[in-house]
Design a protein around this motif. Structure first.
Motif, PDB file in Angstrom:
ATOM      1  N   GLU A  26      -6.476 -10.478  -3.624  1.00 41.71           N
ATOM      2  CA  GLU A  26      -6.483 -11.163  -2.329  1.00 41.71           C
ATOM      3  C   GLU A  26      -7.862 -11.746  -2.041  1.00 41.71           C
ATOM      4  O   GLU A  26      -7.983 -12.886  -1.559  1.00 41.71           O
ATOM      5  N   THR A  27      -8.910 -10.999  -2.342  1.00 41.91           N
ATOM      6  CA  THR A  27     -10.276 -11.480  -2.132  1.00 41.91           C
ATOM      7  C   THR A  27     -10.566 -12.713  -2.980  1.00 41.91           C
ATOM      8  O   THR A  27     -11.280 -13.631  -2.556  1.00 41.91           O
ATOM      9  N   ARG A  56       0.847  -1.191   0.000  1.00 45.27           N
ATOM     10  CA  ARG A  56       0.000   0.000   0.000  1.00 45.27           C
ATOM     11  C   ARG A  56       0.882   1.240   0.000  1.00 45.27           C
ATOM     12  O   ARG A  56       1.709   1.425   0.897  1.00 45.27           O
ATOM     13  N   LEU A  75       2.114  -4.463   4.720  1.00 48.83           N
ATOM     14  CA  LEU A  75       1.715  -3.094   5.004  1.00 48.83           C
ATOM     15  C   LEU A  75       2.825  -2.426   5.812  1.00 48.83           C
ATOM     16  O   LEU A  75       3.772  -3.101   6.244  1.00 48.83           O
ATOM     17  N   PHE A 123      -3.254  -0.565  -5.025  1.00 51.67           N
ATOM     18  CA  PHE A 123      -3.527  -1.372  -3.835  1.00 51.67           C
ATOM     19  C   PHE A 123      -4.938  -1.939  -3.877  1.00 51.67           C
ATOM     20  O   PHE A 123      -5.173  -3.058  -3.412  1.00 51.67           O
ATOM     21  N   TRP A 124      -5.882  -1.191  -4.433  1.00 50.48           N
ATOM     22  CA  TRP A 124      -7.236  -1.734  -4.594  1.00 50.48           C
ATOM     23  C   TRP A 124      -7.188  -3.000  -5.443  1.00 50.48           C
ATOM     24  O   TRP A 124      -7.884  -3.974  -5.151  1.00 50.48           O
ATOM     25  N   VAL A 152       0.238 -10.066   1.984  1.00 46.19           N
ATOM     26  CA  VAL A 152       0.262  -8.658   1.586  1.00 46.19           C
ATOM     27  C   VAL A 152       0.890  -7.835   2.708  1.00 46.19           C
ATOM     28  O   VAL A 152       0.391  -7.812   3.830  1.00 46.19           O
ATOM     29  N   SER A 170      -1.547 -13.169  -1.538  1.00 45.29           N
ATOM     30  CA  SER A 170      -1.423 -13.449  -0.108  1.00 45.29           C
ATOM     31  C   SER A 170      -0.168 -12.775   0.426  1.00 45.29           C
ATOM     32  O   SER A 170       0.617 -12.198  -0.335  1.00 45.29           O
ATOM     33  N   ILE A 174      -4.685  -5.064  -5.762  1.00 42.61           N
ATOM     34  CA  ILE A 174      -4.098  -6.142  -4.958  1.00 42.61           C
ATOM     35  C   ILE A 174      -5.133  -6.712  -4.000  1.00 42.61           C
ATOM     36  O   ILE A 174      -5.214  -7.937  -3.798  1.00 42.61           O
ATOM     37  N   ARG A 175      -5.956  -5.850  -3.416  1.00 42.98           N
ATOM     38  CA  ARG A 175      -7.005  -6.318  -2.512  1.00 42.98           C
ATOM     39  C   ARG A 175      -8.020  -7.188  -3.255  1.00 42.98           C
ATOM     40  O   ARG A 175      -8.541  -8.170  -2.705  1.00 42.98           O
TER      41      ARG A 175
END
Length: 302
Positions: free
Chosen positions: A275-276, A256, A285, A268-269, A283, A281, A271-272
């Motif tokens: 991840e969802t 992020r 911060l 970053f959105w 990730v 994985s 990447i999220r």
């Protein structure tokens, strides 16, 4: 002067971080200038909404998923993990931006980062020259040290057959996309989706690097270093979060980049979302890593 090593760049005996010269590279200049001429041809000879749509869609895809997420946050900084097939896809999309292949991107990034961590940094890797001179240096030249350090790229990347293939043929990777664009919209779409896109991407990347190392908003400061990173508020949606470069200097391994409240970070959105979907994985911060040496807090970013 004692030199600082980084994860990949090691200063051996006799290494010198400041004695070097800027070398003009004809192929690099022709690559940038040729795409610029093609981009002008797209605007002047083939104006179309379809071409514009191809330009916008491919620019967003290659810069966000490819350069920002695949090349920068994944391949270079390992701020998250993905399946190997997805890493290769994202890196390939990053190659389509037109800067270099995967190993070349690591080399360019890590050498600049190594220079900027030293007590003295030459004007080329620090973006210390004036606007037009720095543009010429970054877009048409390279910096050549007389006694450079060693670059040690991890074997799983350096020996990956896909990365090695793309590295050898990174310019030619535009050809499959160019063929698809030609089939869909003729030469106009090729000029919009390849030439104009590559020229804009290269130029925008340089401009972000130039301004993010000059001055601006700063949430953190790295004590003892002559080169600092700065944020460019208002440029989030154009750069997909890469405008938060001051944050990146503070937390280089964070996935992020827009770490302050209200800082938009489309990379970053993405990447999220991965991840969802179970495709990303580990990730990282800012809190996932020890504070960088010399890190000092300044006023919160706006």
């Amino acid at each position: 002067m004692k030199l600082v090593d980084t994860e990949r760049v090691k200063a051996g005996p006799g290494c010198d971080a400041t004695t070097g010269r800027v070398v003009f590279e004809p192929a690099k200049a022709l690559w940038w200038g040729g795409h610029g001429l093609g981009g002008l041809a797209a605007l002047a000879l083939f104006p179309s909404w379809g071409g514009l749509a191809a330009f916008l869609a491919l620019t967003a895809l290659t810069i966000c998923a490819g350069h920002s997420v695949g090349m920068h946050r994944l391949l270079i900084h390992r701020s998250f993990t993905t399946p190997r097939w997805l890493e290769r896809l994202l890196v390939w999309l990053g190659t389509l931006v037109g800067m270099a292949g995967p190993l070349g991107m690591i080399r360019a990034h890590d050498m600049r980062d190594w220079h900027q961590r030293q007590a003295l940094c030459p004007p080329h890797p620090s973006h210390g020259a004036g606007f037009f001179k720095d543009g010429y240096w970054q877009l048409m030249c390279r910096y050549q040290l007389e006694r450079p350090p060693r670059l040690e790229i991890e074997p799983q990347v350096a020996h990956d057959p896909f990365h090695r293939l793309v590295e050898r043929s990174w310019m030619a990777q535009q050809l499959p996309l160019a063929l698809a664009l030609w089939l869909l919209g003729g030469w106009g779409w090729v000029l919009w989706g390849i030439c104009l896109r590559v020229w804009v991407s290269l130029t925008l990347h340089w401009m972000v690097g130039h301004f993010c190392h000059r001055s601006g908003q700063q949430g953190w400061h790295i004590a003892g270093l002559p080169v600092q990173g700065y944020n460019l508020p208002g440029w989030s949606l154009v750069t997909f979060g890469e405008n938060w470069h001051g944050n990146h200097h503070a937390f280089p391994h964070s996935a992020r980049l827009g770490v302050e409240k209200g800082q938009l970070d489309p990379g970053f959105w993405f990447i999220r979302i991965l991840e969802t979907l179970g495709l990303a994985s580990e990730v990282k911060l800012p809190a996932s890593q020890a504070p960088r040496e010399g890190l000092m807090r300044r006023a919160a970013a706006e």
